[in-house]
Design a protein around this motif. Structure first.
Motif, PDB file in Angstrom:
ATOM      1  N   ASP A 162       6.174   2.758  -6.340  1.00 20.91           N
ATOM      2  CA  ASP A 162       6.413   3.579  -5.159  1.00 20.91           C
ATOM      3  C   ASP A 162       7.476   4.662  -5.407  1.00 20.91           C
ATOM      4  O   ASP A 162       8.300   4.553  -6.307  1.00 20.91           O
ATOM      5  N   ASP A 163       7.445   5.674  -4.550  1.00 16.76           N
ATOM      6  CA  ASP A 163       8.501   6.692  -4.386  1.00 16.76           C
ATOM      7  C   ASP A 163       8.485   7.794  -5.440  1.00 16.76           C
ATOM      8  O   ASP A 163       9.396   8.610  -5.490  1.00 16.76           O
ATOM      9  N   HIS A 213       2.412   7.594   0.476  1.00 16.48           N
ATOM     10  CA  HIS A 213       3.651   6.883   0.842  1.00 16.48           C
ATOM     11  C   HIS A 213       4.523   7.764   1.749  1.00 16.48           C
ATOM     12  O   HIS A 213       5.736   7.659   1.712  1.00 16.48           O
ATOM     13  N   HIS A 217       9.599   9.779   3.071  1.00 13.87           N
ATOM     14  CA  HIS A 217      10.059   8.386   3.091  1.00 13.87           C
ATOM     15  C   HIS A 217      10.940   8.085   4.309  1.00 13.87           C
ATOM     16  O   HIS A 217      12.067   7.589   4.185  1.00 13.87           O
ATOM     17  N   HIS A 307       9.045   0.295  -8.392  1.00 12.08           N
ATOM     18  CA  HIS A 307       9.389   1.692  -8.075  1.00 12.08           C
ATOM     19  C   HIS A 307       9.518   2.517  -9.352  1.00 12.08           C
ATOM     20  O   HIS A 307      10.155   2.077 -10.307  1.00 12.08           O
TER      21      HIS A 307
HETATM   22 ZN   LIG Z   1       9.205   3.495  -0.830  1.00 14.97          ZN
END
Ligand SMILES: [Zn+2]
Length: 347
Positions: A162-163, A213, A217, A307
């Motif tokens: 993620d991210d 995503h 965020h 991540h």
């Molecule tokens: Zn995230």
């Protein structure tokens, strides 16, 4: 001490810096998400501006840079909706307003730490949103569009990152995945997709899956339905521009959710992909700890959360080879998150 406000918009971050008297100490600057490492060094005073470190204020709708800044030793404060005036439907309040909050309102803001994470102090809102979301989740589950893991009777798992994409760590993750010839799914944020389209192409060209995503965020309880819809749609558009396709899965930041935001997913749109194995890699407790956390909890059907962006991800990269070797030793096959859930790969 200088005081910086970081705003986000459709095309990156705006930064304003004021001094102790509230006067503009440096000219306003704009940074693409691909330049976050440079922005971090700029805020610490290591690069370009020599006036010492800044105390930084940012909104709860901006969850991408706080982890990078705290890892670099900066003082970081989160402004929640009740600290702020009206926010635009897409974007945060102006950077100068946030810089002024950093100067005068720090006692009221939430100080963030690398260990505590971006939603520090918002546990009640987080759990309340999840509790209230149960009926909408039941509807999404009924429609086959909400999942935490795949079938437990098939020897398949999905590794997810993620991210990102991140200017440094995504490529390192891709190199390791290629070395073992396994696939993963990257839940990217729109700000980074826009700034680093070549990295998204690299992900797709290597045969990996993509997920949405959000754009910046945000902590979802702080968004209106319209603000959430724009976070989702602008990110889909950025994917479409970068690689000509729109992901069929969405993962909410922090796993946060509310019935008002989830209702936007009910009629159509991506399926909601949570996880059943949290590596806790963002807490940076060492690569061995990350590896054992993943290997101890993974079983057939698991959706594993790691991540590649949003902070110092060196430990995630260091842990990855042992994680892959451990899973391969159990004869678990690596598949995309949408495949794990029996979904089509694109909307
Ligand atoms: Zn995230």
């Amino acid at each position: 001490m200088l005081y910086a406000g970081i705003a986000w918009s459709a095309d990156g971050y705006q930064v304003e810096v004021v001094d102790a008297d509230g006067a503009r100490a440096l000219p306003p600057t704009h940074w693409g998400a691909d330049r976050v490492p440079e922005l971090t060094r700029w805020l610490t005073g290591e690069e370009r501006h020599p006036q010492g470190p800044c105390a930084v204020a940012l909104e709860s709708t901006n969850g991408l840079v706080d982890g990078v800044f705290t890892a670099a030793g900066l003082e970081v404060y989160r402004a929640d909706p009740w600290h702020l005036g009206d926010r635009p439907d897409f974007g945060s309040v102006p950077a100068l307003a946030l810089a002024e909050l950093a100067r005068t309102g720090r006692d009221a803001l939430a100080p963030l730490t690398a260990e505590g994470g971006g939603q520090t102090g918002r546990d009640d809102d987080y759990h309340d949103g999840i509790r209230r979301s149960a009926p909408v989740e039941a509807q999404l589950t009924e429609a086959g569009r909400w999942f935490r893991h795949g079938p437990r009777d098939r020897p398949e798992i999905a590794l997810t990152f993620d991210d990102g994409p991140d200017p440094v760590h995504t490529r390192q993750v891709l190199d390791i995945l290629a070395r073992y010839d396994v696939v993963a799914t990257f839940f990217c944020v729109g700000l980074h997709v826009r700034a680093l389209p070549d990295e998204v192409r690299r992900i797709v060209d290597a045969g990996h899956g993509l997920g949405n995503h959000t754009w910046s965020h945000p902590f979802l309880p702080d968004l209106t339905a319209r603000q959430f819809r724009l976070q989702l749609d602008r990110t889909s558009e950025a994917f479409d521009r970068a690689v000509g396709r729109v992901p069929a899965v969405f993962r909410p930041p922090y796993g946060s959710r509310t019935p008002e935001t989830l209702a936007e997913l009910l009629p159509s749109g991506p399926a909601l992909a949570l996880w059943d194995v949290d590596s806790w890699d963002w807490a940076r407790q060492g690569p061995e700890k990350i590896t054992s956390t993943v290997l101890d909890h993974t079983r057939p059907g698991s959706l594993i959360l790691m991540h590649d962006g949003g902070g110092d991800r060196r430990q995630s990269v260091q842990a990855l080879p042992a994680i892959i070797e451990g899973l391969l030793a159990r004869d678990l096959a690596f598949v995309h998150a949408d495949t794990l859930a029996g979904l089509p790969e694109t909307l």
